[in-house]
Scaffold this active site. Sequence first.
Site: not given
Length: 396
Positions: A56, A154, A276, A335
Site C-alpha cells: 500500500k 478500525r 528560522y 522546506m
Amino acid sequence: MKTAFRNGSSRVRVTETGADPRLAGGRLVIDLSALADNWRDLAQRSAPAKCAAVVKADAYGLGIAQVVPALLAAGCESFFVALPEEGVAVRRIAQGADVYVLNGVHALSAPTMTEAGLIPVLGSLDQIELWAKHCRERGLRNPCAIGVDTGMNRLGLTVDEALSFRERNLRDHVISPILVMSHLACADDPGHAFNAKQRESFQRVAAAFDDIDSSLANSAGIYLGDGFLHDLTRPGIALYGGAASVDGTTPMRQVVSLDARIVQVRQAIKGETVSYGGTQTLTRDTTIAVVSVGYADGYPRSGSGAGVPLRNAVPGGLCGHIGGVKVPLLGRVTMDLTLFDVTDVPEEALEEGWIELIGPNIPLDDAARAAGTIGYELLTGLGNRYERRYLQAVES
Ligand SMILES: *Cc1c(COP(=O)(O)O)cnc(C)c1O
C-alpha cells in the site's frame, strides 16, 4: 527511466527513475535484492503459511512499479494495497496474483474492483450487502475477503457478526469469500497482553470459516510465532527494512538509503544563531554544510536541532553522517534546505558533496525515532524530488 549495469565483484543492475541525477537535491537508493531477501526470510518464518506482501501507499513510498516485480521474482503471489488505484497498478504488473484492497469497497469503487479483478476486504455488513448486490446484478461470483475486528476498532465485522454471517452465507451463498482476516493492534510489543486476546478472538472466527484461508499477522505478528501465522501472513514494514518490534531487534536487511547534496559550506562564529527562529546558538566557531533536502522532501521538521518546541520529547534531533563522522542537525529543518555541523569532518569528505541522512550509518528507525515518528511515516513521506536508484543483483 534508465537501466545500466555496474561491474564489481557481482553484477548489479541500476535502474534510475525520479529526478535527473545531475540536478536532484537528494539521492534515494533502494536495494531490491535486500527487499527480496527480506521477503524470503519472512516467507521462511511464516511457513507452512504462505507469505503475502503489503504494498500500500506505493509500496511504503518505494514504488510499486519496481517493488512488485522484485517480489514476484522472489515468489510472492499475494499483494495487499489500501486503495483500488493501487490495486490496479499492482494488477498491471502481476496478472496472476491475488490483489487484496484493505480499505474495502463502496458504491463508486465496486466496478473498478471487478474490472481489475481486485479482492475487496469487506469491513462491514453494509459492505457485504453492497458487494453481493454488485456481483449479483452482473452475474458475477468474484472472490472477496472478510475483515473482522478483534480489538483495533478500525475496520471489520465484530466477531459475533462474522460468526452469524458465516451461518447465513452457508445457507444463502451471499458472497464468495476466499479469506478471512483481522489485524493486530500491539504486535510490535511482544509482551503485550492484547496479542493473546486478539489471537483467541480470531481463532474462533478462523475455526468457523474452516473452508477458507485465514490471516492475522503483519510483520511484527510473524515474530509472535505459531498461533499468529494462520494460512497467510501480511508483512509490510519488515520488507522495507524497518524494525517490526519496539525493541528494534528485527534482523532485516536495510533497503533504503538517502543522501543529500551539499550546496554550500560556510563558516559561522560562536554566539551566532542558525536557521528560522534563531532557536539554536552556536557554542563554538562552526563549519556548516547546507544540504538541499528539507521537509518538502519528507525530511521531518520535527527532527530539527536544538530549540525546536515541536520536539520536546526527543533530545538531540536528527543527524547526518559524512566522512566517518556523525554530524548533528543545526536549528530548524526548512522546506528545501537543512543545516549540519560539519566542523569535525575532514575536508576531502566535504568535497565529495553528499551527507547520508538514512543508510548504513543511520538506520531508518533511528532517524524516525530522532524525529519523534516511526519508520513507516518517514518512508511513506519521502517526496518525489529525489533521484531514485534501484539496485538489483543479477545472476551471472
Ligand atoms: C499495513 C497493514 C499491514 C502491514 O503491516 P506492517 O506492520 O507494515 O507489517 C498488514 N495488515 C493490515 C491490515 C495493514 O493495514
